[in-house]
Design an enzyme around this catalytic site. Structure first.
Site, mmCIF file in Angstrom:
data_model
loop_
_atom_site.group_PDB
_atom_site.id
_atom_site.type_symbol
_atom_site.label_atom_id
_atom_site.label_comp_id
_atom_site.label_asym_id
_atom_site.label_seq_id
_atom_site.Cartn_x
_atom_site.Cartn_y
_atom_site.Cartn_z
ATOM 1 C CG HIS A 225 21.399 14.840 3.435
ATOM 2 N ND1 HIS A 225 21.132 15.809 1.647
ATOM 3 C CD2 HIS A 225 21.811 15.983 4.830
ATOM 4 C CE1 HIS A 225 22.059 17.517 2.651
ATOM 5 N NE2 HIS A 225 22.090 17.004 3.731
ATOM 6 C CG ASP B 43 25.328 11.020 3.607
ATOM 7 O OD1 ASP B 43 26.801 10.562 3.772
ATOM 8 O OD2 ASP B 43 24.233 11.156 3.548
ATOM 9 C CD GLN C 167 25.666 14.965 10.190
ATOM 10 O OE1 GLN C 167 25.913 15.102 10.530
ATOM 11 N NE2 GLN C 167 25.341 15.531 9.137
ATOM 12 C CE LYS D 150 27.617 17.700 6.984
ATOM 13 N NZ LYS D 150 27.075 18.782 7.562
ATOM 14 C CB CYS E 279 19.064 18.830 3.366
ATOM 15 S SG CYS E 279 20.059 20.772 3.135
#
Length: 410
Positions: A126, A203, A206, A229, A368
């Site tokens: 991202h 990260d 997700q 999220k 993104c």
């Protein structure tokens, strides 16, 4: 073939927004990867704060302030438990994943890396896990090296090995791709990085809603994610910092709550971590909402949720295979509840507009993640993403909409 019983969602009624109608049609929400819908228990917790507990934290000795402080710090404990951090003090509250990554860039990377040092990023990141490193590279004369994505939409450890040199000091990698849904074996990457004394930021935006996350087992230096999220509110995020790394991270924002003592002209001393990284009034209601979201998920069980989502994903992929002109991107061995696709030869924006007409909310565009979309040979793709509330009827409406769109556009 997945059975209908397995595809029903017993939690759907907990999400009031799913009762919305779009263009006089029931909402089919397939954009969870952008923002997961919020259960009523989270909404009620935030309302309770505003109605009965509203006060600032870490600033007052009156009852409301002390209660708000105690409750917010309890959420810090909840977050630590949810990702198996060794201590609540390893959790920094931010306004989201993006701010958490920028915090690491402006503190650890800025303080520890020297001109000529290298940062490795991947093609599937991202923009939030790309642009801050580019900015640091420009400011600090660092080198960015790119870990390529394979044709299947995965990352090969052998490609990472080929990139590492004695100047490589930092690796930034996503746990789960926001476009392809690829679940990366980040523990394997981190083990390799450890052999070369490379710090690793993962990260997890997700990942945290689809699977159990254990930062101690991963052995990452930094792990970041957002509340929205995770079936929580927007404007709230988390940065996990591995023990020992705080000492290499000077504060980056000045203001209230992050100080011990302010002495003019230059004698200010700072609070202990994590408070020295939480300048100003935090999003207290959002943090309490995050705690309620974690409670909600834990009461159900993340493994139960993942099993349901895996069944939904499998069913949707099966149905898509019977439709001509649907091109699905990526064939990873393990995938979370996300499918990137296009209806050939039509532009994703046109397709997405028609989906909306049928009440189906998907995401279209570059997501993104421009470098990854370019690697796929596209300038825009459609994305359907699922959550714990997605059921068979949602998928059947989605598939029916594709047939209608094909008939209109062909």
């Amino acid at each position: 073939m997945t059975t209908v019983h397995q595809l029903s969602s017993p939690w759907r009624h907990d999400f009031p927004a799913l009762n919305t109608k779009v263009h006089d049609k029931p909402l089919v929400y397939l954009d969870t990867a952008a923002t997961a819908q919020t259960p009523l228990s989270v909404i009620r917790r935030m309302n309770d704060f505003y109605q009965h507990e509203y006060a600032n934290v870490h600033r007052g000795i009156h009852q409301l302030s002390m209660t708000a402080t105690e409750n917010m710090e309890q959420v810090r404990q909840q977050v630590a438990g949810y990702i198996n951090a060794p201590d609540a003090q390893n959790i920094v509250f931010t306004k989201g994943t993006t701010e958490a990554i920028n915090l690491v860039a402006q503190t650890f990377v800025k303080n520890q890396l020297k001109p000529g040092d290298e940062i490795i990023v991947t093609e599937m990141e991202h923009h939030a896990n790309l642009v801050p490193w580019q900015m640091m590279a420009q400011a600090g004369q660092l080198t960015i090296k790119v870990w390529p994505v394979t044709p299947s939409g995965e990352l090969e450890v052998s490609d990472l090995k080929a990139l590492i040199t004695d100047r490589t000091k930092f690796l930034a990698v996503t746990h789960v791709s926001n476009v392809l849904g690829t679940i990366n074996p980040v523990r394997d990457y981190i083990q390799l990085a450890r052999q070369h004394q490379i710090a690793v930021l993962v990260d997890g935006a997700q990942a945290v809603l689809h699977q159990q996350t254990d930062v101690q087992d991963l052995d990452c230096d930094f792990y970041v994610f957002s509340a929205h999220k995770l079936y929580g509110p927007t404007g709230t995020g988390v940065l996990y910092v591995k023990p020992g790394r705080y000492e290499q991270m000077p504060p980056w924002e000045g203001g209230g709550a992050m100080i011990k003592k302010v002495i003019l002209p230059t004698g200010t001393t700072y609070n202990h971590p994590p408070l020295c990284f939480e300048a100003g009034t935090p999003n207290i209601a959002g943090i309490l909402g995050l705690g309620a979201a974690i409670d909600y998920i834990r009461n159900i069980g993340i493994d139960v949720i993942r099993s349901h989502e895996d069944n939904i994903l499998r069913y949707c992929l099966e149905q898509l295979q019977h439709i001509g002109d649907v091109e699905i991107y990526g064939t990873p061995k393990t995938r979370a509840g996300t499918i990137a696709f296009n209806l050939i030869p039509h532009h994703a924006y046109d397709v997405g507009t028609f989906f909306d007409h049928y009440g189906v909310a998907i995401r279209t565009g570059h997501h993104c993640a421009m470098p990854l979309i370019e690697k796929l040979g596209q300038n825009s793709v459609c994305r359907a993403s699922f959550g714990m509330y997605t059921d068979q009827q949602d998928i059947d409406c989605f598939i029916a909409a594709i047939h209608h769109i094909k008939a209109l556009l062909d």
